[in-house]
Enzyme design. Structure first.
Site, mmCIF file in Angstrom:
data_model
loop_
_atom_site.group_PDB
_atom_site.id
_atom_site.type_symbol
_atom_site.label_atom_id
_atom_site.label_comp_id
_atom_site.label_asym_id
_atom_site.label_seq_id
_atom_site.Cartn_x
_atom_site.Cartn_y
_atom_site.Cartn_z
ATOM 1 N N GLY A 238 0.761 -1.364 -0.042
ATOM 2 C CA GLY A 238 -0.058 0.028 -0.298
ATOM 3 C C GLY A 238 0.808 1.320 0.047
ATOM 4 O O GLY A 238 0.714 2.180 -0.724
ATOM 5 N N GLU A 255 -6.710 0.239 1.562
ATOM 6 C CA GLU A 255 -7.346 -0.405 2.696
ATOM 7 C C GLU A 255 -6.361 -1.366 3.163
ATOM 8 O O GLU A 255 -6.255 -2.278 2.282
ATOM 9 C CB GLU A 255 -8.614 -0.920 2.266
ATOM 10 C CG GLU A 255 -9.762 -1.147 3.525
ATOM 11 C CD GLU A 255 -9.685 -2.774 3.575
ATOM 12 O OE1 GLU A 255 -8.882 -3.394 4.487
ATOM 13 O OE2 GLU A 255 -10.628 -3.314 3.028
ATOM 14 N N CYS A 289 -8.787 -8.330 7.556
ATOM 15 C CA CYS A 289 -7.923 -7.120 7.917
ATOM 16 C C CYS A 289 -8.444 -6.628 9.215
ATOM 17 O O CYS A 289 -7.804 -5.793 9.782
ATOM 18 C CB CYS A 289 -7.985 -6.053 6.658
ATOM 19 S SG CYS A 289 -9.494 -5.564 6.175
HETATM 20 C C1 UN1 Z 1 -11.235 -6.981 4.931
HETATM 21 O O1 UN1 Z 1 -10.778 -7.998 5.497
HETATM 22 O O2 UN1 Z 1 -10.438 -6.629 3.798
HETATM 23 O O3 UN1 Z 1 -15.901 -5.792 8.806
HETATM 24 C C2 UN1 Z 1 -12.525 -6.616 4.751
HETATM 25 C C3 UN1 Z 1 -15.386 -6.930 8.091
HETATM 26 C C4 UN1 Z 1 -15.995 -7.340 6.920
HETATM 27 C C5 UN1 Z 1 -15.065 -6.647 5.639
HETATM 28 C C6 UN1 Z 1 -13.380 -7.130 5.895
HETATM 29 N N1 UN1 Z 1 -17.305 -6.854 6.446
HETATM 30 O O4 UN1 Z 1 -14.885 -7.754 8.737
#
Ligand code: UN1
Length: 518
Positions: A238, A255, A289
């Site tokens: 990133g 992200e 994430c």
């Molecule tokens: C991700 O892991 O890139 O809030 C996104 C969450 C999911 C999205 C995760 N709705 O855990």
């Protein structure tokens, strides 16, 4: 089981040949099962796709926004009609448990539901002028062509967070999904193009490896073919993509990773906190994430929390993602290999709990209650590491995979300091029954997203999603907030007085009586 043949699609035509070579995308729960044979492109193919997107952009921007909104509505319906099929493909290709995969597809539908109406809003403003017979306006213009580069842990939901609003706002798109989730990507691409009746070139997809993508992106930016980059993936990549965009005077929508903290206060509902830690830490095998990184436990409840959390983790079913399990395999072999490196960070002052072993689950390193055959896929034991502290790699770094650290705090200020110490800032959570603690935590924590009495993962699709620090550059996706990523504000002033009225100079002023006192 059916095996798909996947190739890039540019300007509505599948690309023949594989200038970047071929890879196979395997089912991580049954490695012998190839889900897709994928033809990869080279850097030049990415540039070709960007040029196709550029060529199609003006005509797409000329389609009235409410009509584009209808296209988004139809896409959402077609995805809904194919929900089970797409979810099954996601589970087969990246090993996400089927109910979670259904939730992932639902996230696309929710995103379409939100943006179909935005086609009839996409509001600008009328603004009063400081002079008579003059009117000010603002308009949202599309940015132009958008390159979207996404990870495979959310192979269809997270891409939709970029692609749906980008298209709705009148941009055209080049999407580079993860190679190891190419079959799900190809299915989603087809649903979007067919469902939306999208003209050729409006939505292109290119399969390529990481370095090739970076090189192609750089060439496309140099050639002036890309106006916006969206990237979901590691903080390291990133930063490189953000730098590349910056050199072209663009700000990327990033992200990135997270080291998401969960604070368990002295007055927390421990059962609820354990449930939240189990799902946040080990759901999706810790490969979100937003997955839980470290539990920061008040010292008075640490032992009770840890005992119950370890019990729940030990008892949790792991295995075949089509069975009733907490989590399935690692999404790809490269994540399993990296996870084994993270396990090497465990030191002598740490206490390890949560399973009958650590690392890969095998016949020789078994996990009680495993659903299916561990040798067939890439499965890892859940690991709780108690006693982590700042300065430990395991505390400071993201450990993408089924690993949760636990530490203690005495005052809420310490808890906030520990929560922020790793320098990420994506998601966070606090379990408390004290509203003051919840609001003090919200104010102090560096994260873009805060949960109270809920786990770190599982954000709803219409709140701003994004992070700070090593988790992103402050860009936000989803809901109305993402519109600022995919549109540029244009200010219009219209003077119909028939003379040149100079701003700040030809402005009438009323006379105040500044000497007046009561
Ligand atoms: C991700 O892991 O890139 O809030 C996104 C969450 C999911 C999205 C995760 N709705 O855990």
């Amino acid at each position: 089981m059916d095996q798909r043949s996947v190739s890039s699609v540019i300007a509505g035509r599948p690309v023949t040949g594989a200038p970047g070579g071929r890879i196979q995308s395997a089912n991580p729960a049954r490695l012998h099962e190839v889900v897709a044979d994928v033809a990869l492109g080279d850097a030049a193919l990415l540039v070709t796709a960007a040029r196709a997107a550029r060529d199609a952009q003006q005509a797409w921007a000329d389609v009235p926004a409410p009509v584009r909104g209808r296209a988004i509505a139809h896409i959402g319906r077609l995805v809904e009609d194919n929900k089970e099929a797409l979810a099954k493909l996601v589970t087969r290709e990246i090993g996400k448990p089927y109910p979670e995969a259904l939730g992932e597809v639902q996230e696309i539908i929710d995103t379409c539901d939100f943006f179909l109406g935005e086609g009839r809003r996409l509001y600008g403003q009328t603004v009063p002028s400081e002079m008579p017979d003059k009117q000010l306006f603002t308009f949202r213009n599309p940015v132009g062509t958008v390159a979207v580069i996404t990870a495979g842990n959310f192979p269809v939901a997270v891409p939709s967070w970029y692609i749906v609003p980008a298209l709705l706002c009148g941009n055209t798109v080049v999407w580079k999904p993860a190679e190891y989730s190419a079959a799900a990507a190809a299915a989603m691409h087809e649903l979007f193009v067919r469902g939306g009746g999208l003209p050729p070139g409006v939505f292109n997809v290119v399969y390529a490896d990481g370095p090739t993508t970076f090189a192609g992106l750089e060439q496309a930016l140099d050639a002036g073919l890309i106006d916006k980059v969206g990237f979901t993936g590691s903080s390291e990549v990133g930063a490189a993509i953000g730098g590349l965009a910056g050199r072209h005077l663009q700000s990327a929508c990033l992200e990135l990773g997270g080291k998401n903290p969960m604070v368990v206060t002295a007055n927390a509902d421990i059962d609820l906190a354990v449930e939240g830690a189990l799902f946040g830490g080990f759901g999706t095998a810790g490969q979100r994430c937003t997955s839980l990184g470290t539990v920061i436990c008040h010292e008075s409840v640490h032992d009770e929390f840890l005992t119950r959390f370890a019990e729940a983790t030990t008892a949790a079913p792991v295995g075949d993602p089509f069975a009733d399990v907490l989590y399935g395999p690692m999404i790809d072999i490269k994540f399993a290999e990296r996870f084994e490196q993270f396990l090497g960070w465990i030191g002598p002052h740490h206490k390890v709990m949560g399973s009958s072993g650590i690392g890969r689950i095998t016949a020789a390193n078994p996990r009680a209650g495993f659903a299916g055959d561990p040798a067939a896929g890439i499965f890892c034991h859940p690991t709780i590491v108690d006693g982590v502290r700042p300065g430990d790699e395991i505390f400071d770094g993201e450990t993408f995979g089924p690993l949760v650290g636990v530490t203690t705090y005495r005052t809420l200020d310490q808890a906030v300091e520990l929560a922020n110490a790793p320098g990420y800032g994506l998601s966070s959570s606090i379990y408390t029954s004290d509203a003051t603690e919840a609001f003090r935590f919200r104010r102090g924590v560096s994260a873009g997203m805060v949960s109270v009495n809920n786990s770190t993962s599982g954000a709803e699709a219409h709140l701003p999603f994004g992070g700070n620090g090593k988790s992103g550059n402050g860009s936000r996706q989803s809901g109305q907030w993402v519109l600022d990523q995919f549109t540029k504000w244009q200010a219009l002033n219209w003077d119909y007085s028939g003379r040149l009225q100079k701003a700040q100079m030809d402005v009438a002023e009323l006379t105040p009586d500044r000497d007046f006192r009561l």
